[in-house]
Scaffold this active site. Structure first.
Site, PDB file in Angstrom:
ATOM      1  N   GLU A   1      -2.992  13.406   2.012  1.00 41.32           N
ATOM      2  CA  GLU A   1      -4.525  12.825   2.471  1.00 41.32           C
ATOM      3  C   GLU A   1      -4.999  14.297   3.214  1.00 41.32           C
ATOM      4  OE1 GLU A   1      -3.674   9.183   5.112  1.00 41.32           O
ATOM      5  OE2 GLU A   1      -4.734   8.481   3.361  1.00 41.32           O
TER       6      GLU A   1
ATOM      7  N   HIS B   1       0.746  -1.072  -0.029  1.00 39.45           N
ATOM      8  CA  HIS B   1       0.045   0.007   0.034  1.00 39.45           C
ATOM      9  C   HIS B   1       0.808   1.373   0.006  1.00 39.45           C
ATOM     10  CE1 HIS B   1      -3.376  -2.443   0.782  1.00 39.45           C
ATOM     11  NE2 HIS B   1      -2.857  -2.993   1.971  1.00 39.45           N
TER      12      HIS B   1
ATOM     13  N   HIS C   1       2.146   8.846   1.615  1.00 40.20           N
ATOM     14  CA  HIS C   1       0.861   8.710   0.532  1.00 40.20           C
ATOM     15  C   HIS C   1       1.045   9.681  -0.669  1.00 40.20           C
ATOM     16  CE1 HIS C   1      -1.495   6.910   3.923  1.00 40.20           C
ATOM     17  NE2 HIS C   1      -0.792   7.516   4.662  1.00 40.20           N
TER      18      HIS C   1
ATOM     19  N   HIS D   1       3.731  10.304   6.996  1.00 41.88           N
ATOM     20  CA  HIS D   1       3.237  10.243   8.444  1.00 41.88           C
ATOM     21  C   HIS D   1       4.318   9.713   9.166  1.00 41.88           C
ATOM     22  CE1 HIS D   1      -1.187  10.465   6.657  1.00 41.88           C
ATOM     23  NE2 HIS D   1      -0.701  11.457   6.947  1.00 41.88           N
TER      24      HIS D   1
ATOM     25  N   THR E   1      -5.674   6.295   8.777  1.00 46.10           N
ATOM     26  CA  THR E   1      -6.387   6.353   7.485  1.00 46.10           C
ATOM     27  C   THR E   1      -6.353   5.361   6.691  1.00 46.10           C
ATOM     28  OG1 THR E   1      -4.146   7.324   6.542  1.00 46.10           O
ATOM     29  CG2 THR E   1      -5.622   8.966   7.588  1.00 46.10           C
ATOM     30  N   THR E   2      -6.105   4.128   7.025  1.00 47.78           N
ATOM     31  CA  THR E   2      -6.238   2.944   6.420  1.00 47.78           C
ATOM     32  C   THR E   2      -7.086   2.066   7.340  1.00 47.78           C
ATOM     33  OG1 THR E   2      -4.314   2.092   7.279  1.00 47.78           O
ATOM     34  CG2 THR E   2      -4.065   3.155   5.288  1.00 47.78           C
TER      35      THR E   2
ATOM     36  N   HIS F   1       5.965   6.570   6.683  1.00 48.15           N
ATOM     37  CA  HIS F   1       5.343   5.934   5.369  1.00 48.15           C
ATOM     38  C   HIS F   1       4.723   7.392   4.656  1.00 48.15           C
ATOM     39  CE1 HIS F   1       1.761   5.745   7.949  1.00 48.15           C
ATOM     40  NE2 HIS F   1       1.025   6.213   6.941  1.00 48.15           N
TER      41      HIS F   1
END
Ligand SMILES: [Zn+2]
Length: 305
Positions: free
Chosen positions: A119, A80, A109, A132, A215-216, A107
């Site tokens: 995000e 992901h 996004h 993040h 957020t996942t 990690h």
């Protein structure tokens, strides 16, 4: 017999877990079907409107400990995102946090192009990427213990902005992305020992604060969010390298997608408040403007008589 049933069950669970959520066919709009918490009312990310946030001067500045010491880091493609695991002693405290939180990983996004990817949004503005830094409450002892506790996690979010030149501090990490193109969580690639402060803006100071979620999936509402306004610079070429990673998600011909647009859309704020440590809301300014306007109207009325 028992064993093989158990084994088959494990394989089934393992496979279905991998396919249960993602950003393509099993995208964010479907998450709540499998993970009900994703449909709750304190979800992340959100759009942060600075003028709707409340200055809370008592938040003060955040203290980062151990961020200036070079530490061993590994990077992996978890299907992901690109995730950097940290095994050092880095902590954040103060800045309105109730106690010390320990860093475990960071990690990213990102978007399929430079117009989107973050995000969180700041005043409805999106950024090409957001990183993040995930910390757990030190007194709870582990990430596993903390994901089930209110305020168990403290995550720092930083936005990226495109610059003309490469960001040298990210050169090593980005060059290692070619070693983790395929989705393979056990392929851990060493980064050169680096101080974590190299990956964040120099002296990050101004932030927004609110209570939200992962957020996942499973979207646990356990996160003290700190979203900084200072940005990290990155070139278009460096940004594009992130899009070469392959996702755990597969298409109709069983082909793996590239990881792109691995951001969740902004969620409703509902009854939550957003605080900040640096910005006095425009309400005061608006009041002064109206007051001055009325005053000058009265004055001009008096003067004209
Ligand atoms: Zn994240």
């Amino acid at each position: 017999m028992e064993l093989s049933v158990a084994f088959t069950f494990l394989i089934f669970v393992g496979l279905s877990t991998a396919a249960m959520w993602g950003y393509e066919d099993s995208g964010p709009s479907k998450w709540a079907e499998t993970f009900p918490t994703c449909g709750d009312k304190s979800q992340s990310p959100i759009n942060i409107e600075a003028s709707d946030s409340t200055l809370q001067a008592s938040l003060g500045n955040m203290t980062m400990t151990g961020y200036d010491t070079p530490v061993a880091l590994t990077i992996k493609n978890n299907g992901h995102t690109a995730q950097v695991d940290v095994t050092g002693d880095q902590y954040i405290s103060k800045g309105g946090l109730s106690e010390q939180y320990k860093l475990v990983q960071f990690h990213f996004h990102w978007g399929s192009d430079d117009m989107k990817g973050s995000e969180h949004q700041l005043n409805s503005k999106t950024f090409p990427m957001e990183v993040h830094f995930v910390h757990y409450k030190n007194s709870l002892g582990s990430l596993g213990n903390s994901v089930g506790e209110k305020d168990g996690l403290a995550v720092l979010g930083f936005m990226f902005e495109i610059s003309d030149s490469d960001n040298a501090n990210y050169a090593d990490l980005i060059s290692k992305l070619s070693n983790i193109t395929a989705y393979n969580t056990s392929n851990l690639v060493n980064l050169t020992n680096t101080a974590l402060m190299k990956f964040i803006p120099s002296k990050p100071t101004n932030f927004f604060r609110y209570s939200g979620s992962l957020t996942t999936p499973s979207c646990n509402e356990v996160v003290v969010w700190t979203v900084f306004t200072e940005t990290i610079k990155i070139s278009k070429t460096q940004m594009a390298t992130f899009r070469s990673l392959m996702s755990s998600e597969t298409g109709p011909k069983n082909e793996h997608y590239h990881i792109k647009d691995n951001f969740r859309p902004v969620q409703p704020l509902h009854s939550r408040s957003v605080f900040n440590n640096f910005y006095s809301s425009s309400a005061t300014t608006a009041y002064i403007t109206v007051y001055t306007g009325v005053l000058s109207l009265i004055l001009s009325t008096i003067l004209s008589h």
